[in-house]
Design a protein around this motif. Structure first.
Motif, short mmCIF file in Angstrom:
data_model
loop_
_atom_site.label_atom_id
_atom_site.label_comp_id
_atom_site.label_asym_id
_atom_site.label_seq_id
_atom_site.Cartn_x
_atom_site.Cartn_y
_atom_site.Cartn_z
N ASP A 30 -60.70 -75.04 8.28
CA ASP A 30 -59.80 -74.43 7.30
C ASP A 30 -58.35 -74.38 7.75
OD1 ASP A 30 -61.59 -73.31 5.00
OD2 ASP A 30 -62.66 -72.87 6.87
N ASP A 31 -58.09 -74.05 9.02
CA ASP A 31 -56.71 -73.95 9.47
C ASP A 31 -56.03 -75.32 9.51
OD1 ASP A 31 -57.17 -71.27 9.70
OD2 ASP A 31 -57.20 -71.23 11.89
N SER A 32 -56.82 -76.35 9.66
CA SER A 32 -56.25 -77.71 9.70
C SER A 32 -56.64 -78.48 8.44
CB SER A 32 -56.75 -78.43 10.96
OG SER A 32 -58.16 -78.46 10.97
N ILE A 33 -56.76 -77.78 7.32
CA ILE A 33 -57.21 -78.41 6.08
C ILE A 33 -56.26 -79.52 5.63
CG2 ILE A 33 -56.16 -76.73 4.49
CD1 ILE A 33 -59.65 -78.16 4.02
N THR A 34 -54.97 -79.33 5.80
CA THR A 34 -54.01 -80.36 5.39
C THR A 34 -54.22 -81.64 6.19
OG1 THR A 34 -52.41 -78.66 4.77
CG2 THR A 34 -51.55 -80.87 5.12
N GLN A 35 -54.40 -81.49 7.51
CA GLN A 35 -54.64 -82.68 8.33
C GLN A 35 -55.97 -83.34 7.97
OE1 GLN A 35 -53.64 -79.74 9.38
NE2 GLN A 35 -51.96 -79.95 10.81
N ASN A 36 -56.99 -82.51 7.71
CA ASN A 36 -58.28 -83.07 7.32
C ASN A 36 -58.18 -83.84 6.01
OD1 ASN A 36 -59.77 -82.11 9.54
ND2 ASN A 36 -60.04 -80.12 8.56
N VAL A 86 -59.20 -67.06 3.56
CA VAL A 86 -59.17 -68.41 4.15
C VAL A 86 -59.75 -69.43 3.17
CG1 VAL A 86 -60.25 -69.83 5.95
CG2 VAL A 86 -59.18 -67.67 6.55
N ARG A 87 -60.86 -69.07 2.54
CA ARG A 87 -61.49 -70.01 1.60
C ARG A 87 -60.64 -70.23 0.36
NH1 ARG A 87 -67.94 -68.44 1.83
NH2 ARG A 87 -68.17 -68.79 4.06
N ALA A 88 -60.00 -69.18 -0.14
CA ALA A 88 -59.15 -69.34 -1.32
C ALA A 88 -57.98 -70.28 -1.00
CB ALA A 88 -58.63 -67.99 -1.80
N ARG A 89 -57.40 -70.13 0.18
CA ARG A 89 -56.28 -70.99 0.58
C ARG A 89 -56.74 -72.43 0.74
NH1 ARG A 89 -55.13 -73.13 5.22
NH2 ARG A 89 -53.05 -73.83 5.67
N THR A 140 -73.72 -50.06 15.42
CA THR A 140 -74.00 -50.63 14.09
C THR A 140 -72.85 -50.34 13.13
OG1 THR A 140 -75.29 -48.67 13.53
CG2 THR A 140 -76.51 -50.61 14.29
N GLU A 141 -72.23 -49.15 13.26
CA GLU A 141 -71.09 -48.81 12.40
C GLU A 141 -69.89 -49.69 12.75
OE1 GLU A 141 -70.55 -44.65 13.08
OE2 GLU A 141 -72.36 -44.10 12.01
N ARG A 142 -69.67 -49.91 14.03
CA ARG A 142 -68.56 -50.78 14.45
C ARG A 142 -68.79 -52.21 13.95
NH1 ARG A 142 -69.16 -47.90 19.44
NH2 ARG A 142 -70.23 -49.69 20.32
N LEU A 143 -70.05 -52.66 14.04
CA LEU A 143 -70.39 -54.01 13.57
C LEU A 143 -70.19 -54.11 12.06
CD1 LEU A 143 -71.43 -56.86 14.09
CD2 LEU A 143 -73.77 -55.95 13.89
N ALA A 144 -70.60 -53.09 11.32
CA ALA A 144 -70.43 -53.11 9.86
C ALA A 144 -68.96 -53.17 9.49
CB ALA A 144 -71.09 -51.88 9.24
N ALA A 145 -68.11 -52.43 10.21
CA ALA A 145 -66.66 -52.48 9.94
C ALA A 145 -66.10 -53.87 10.24
CB ALA A 145 -65.94 -51.41 10.77
N LEU A 146 -66.55 -54.47 11.33
CA LEU A 146 -66.09 -55.81 11.69
C LEU A 146 -66.52 -56.83 10.64
CD1 LEU A 146 -64.88 -57.87 13.71
CD2 LEU A 146 -67.14 -57.99 14.74
N ILE A 147 -67.76 -56.71 10.14
CA ILE A 147 -68.25 -57.65 9.14
C ILE A 147 -67.44 -57.52 7.85
CG2 ILE A 147 -70.25 -58.28 7.72
CD1 ILE A 147 -70.41 -59.16 10.67
N ARG A 148 -67.15 -56.28 7.43
CA ARG A 148 -66.33 -56.09 6.23
C ARG A 148 -64.96 -56.74 6.40
NH1 ARG A 148 -68.68 -51.02 6.44
NH2 ARG A 148 -66.88 -50.14 7.54
N GLN A 149 -64.37 -56.56 7.57
CA GLN A 149 -63.07 -57.16 7.84
C GLN A 149 -63.15 -58.68 7.83
OE1 GLN A 149 -61.63 -56.20 11.76
NE2 GLN A 149 -59.73 -57.32 11.49
N GLU A 150 -64.15 -59.24 8.47
CA GLU A 150 -64.28 -60.70 8.55
C GLU A 150 -64.60 -61.31 7.19
OE1 GLU A 150 -63.40 -62.67 10.92
OE2 GLU A 150 -63.01 -61.10 12.37
N ARG A 151 -65.34 -60.59 6.35
CA ARG A 151 -65.60 -61.10 5.00
C ARG A 151 -64.31 -61.15 4.19
NH1 ARG A 151 -71.54 -58.55 3.52
NH2 ARG A 151 -72.69 -60.35 4.29
N GLY A 152 -63.45 -60.16 4.38
CA GLY A 152 -62.15 -60.19 3.71
C GLY A 152 -61.32 -61.38 4.17
N VAL A 153 -61.30 -61.60 5.47
CA VAL A 153 -60.56 -62.75 6.03
C VAL A 153 -61.15 -64.05 5.49
CG1 VAL A 153 -60.09 -64.02 8.16
CG2 VAL A 153 -59.84 -61.54 8.11
N GLU A 154 -62.47 -64.11 5.44
CA GLU A 154 -63.15 -65.32 4.96
C GLU A 154 -62.75 -65.63 3.51
OE1 GLU A 154 -65.51 -68.55 5.89
OE2 GLU A 154 -64.83 -66.96 7.21
N GLY A 155 -62.68 -64.60 2.67
CA GLY A 155 -62.27 -64.81 1.28
C GLY A 155 -60.87 -65.37 1.17
#
Length: 196
Positions: A33-39, A157-160, A140-155
């Motif tokens: 994704d970060d190198s999508i233009t080059q790809n 990155v994918r939209a871009r 497990t609470e720390r992991l759940a917070a990390l997953i929520r954050q990473e899902r936001g980042v994923e959305g």
């Protein structure tokens, strides 16, 4: 054309090792994704029709359409599989975060903190902040917070990435979720056909 990294072995230990989890997501995103233009630029082969010397006198626009066959190959063999692996990892780790954790090494420490807090005498007149108690978060609470954050980042990155792919491949009119959903249905159909 870049290749997505291999899927990690999905275990609860992998999920709780947030450094390994973040590293996998970071490497996967950076290679695709970060190198999508080059790809995408690698898919465009201007020399396929031969070199035309007059082509150097005219400046061509940057956003040339990439042949549909190259775009489809890139989306079906590189982009969507990479997204699917990251989705699988995030879904698995979200399930781990919502499951009971009998192996939590900090459970005893948290229980001791909670008992100590119950026994505490609080005089808010002397110290208005003494009533505050911040228990240690379960892993497990720390992991759940990390997953929520990473899902936001994923959305994001994918939209871009999908914006650039749809612009260069002529795939306007659908968002990345619809395109990924169609790809998943096609993969399910092909796996059913292979089994029969």
């Amino acid at each position: 054309m870049a290749q997505p990294p291999n899927a990690p072995e999905l275990t609860p230990q992998f999920c709780f090792n947030t450094v390994a989890l973040r590293d996998f997501l970071r490497i996967s995103r950076s290679s695709i994704d970060d190198s999508i233009t080059q790809n995408l630029n690698a898919l465009f082969t201007p020399s396929s029709t031969g070199f035309d010397p007059s082509s150097t006198t005219i400046r061509t626009p940057r956003s040339r359409r990439i042949p549909a066959s190259s775009c489809n190959t890139f989306k079906n063999k590189v982009l969507f599989p990479s997204w699917q692996v990251r989705s699988d990892v995030l879904s698995y780790c979200a399930n781990v975060a919502t499951s009971p954790d009998p192996d939590d090494p900090e459970a005893v420490q948290r229980q001791a903190e909670e008992m100590k807090d119950r026994e505490r005498m609080v005089d808010e007149r002397l110290d208005p902040y003494s009533a505050r108690f911040f228990p240690t978060e379960a892993r497990t609470e720390r992991l759940a917070a990390l997953i929520r954050q990473e899902r936001g980042v994923e959305g994001i990155v994918r939209a871009r990435s999908w914006g650039l792919v749809s612009e260069r491949c002529g795939d306007e009119g659908r968002d990345w979720e619809a395109a990924l959903g169609e790809w998943r249905k096609g993969e399910e159909r092909s796996s059913v056909l292979e089994k029969s």
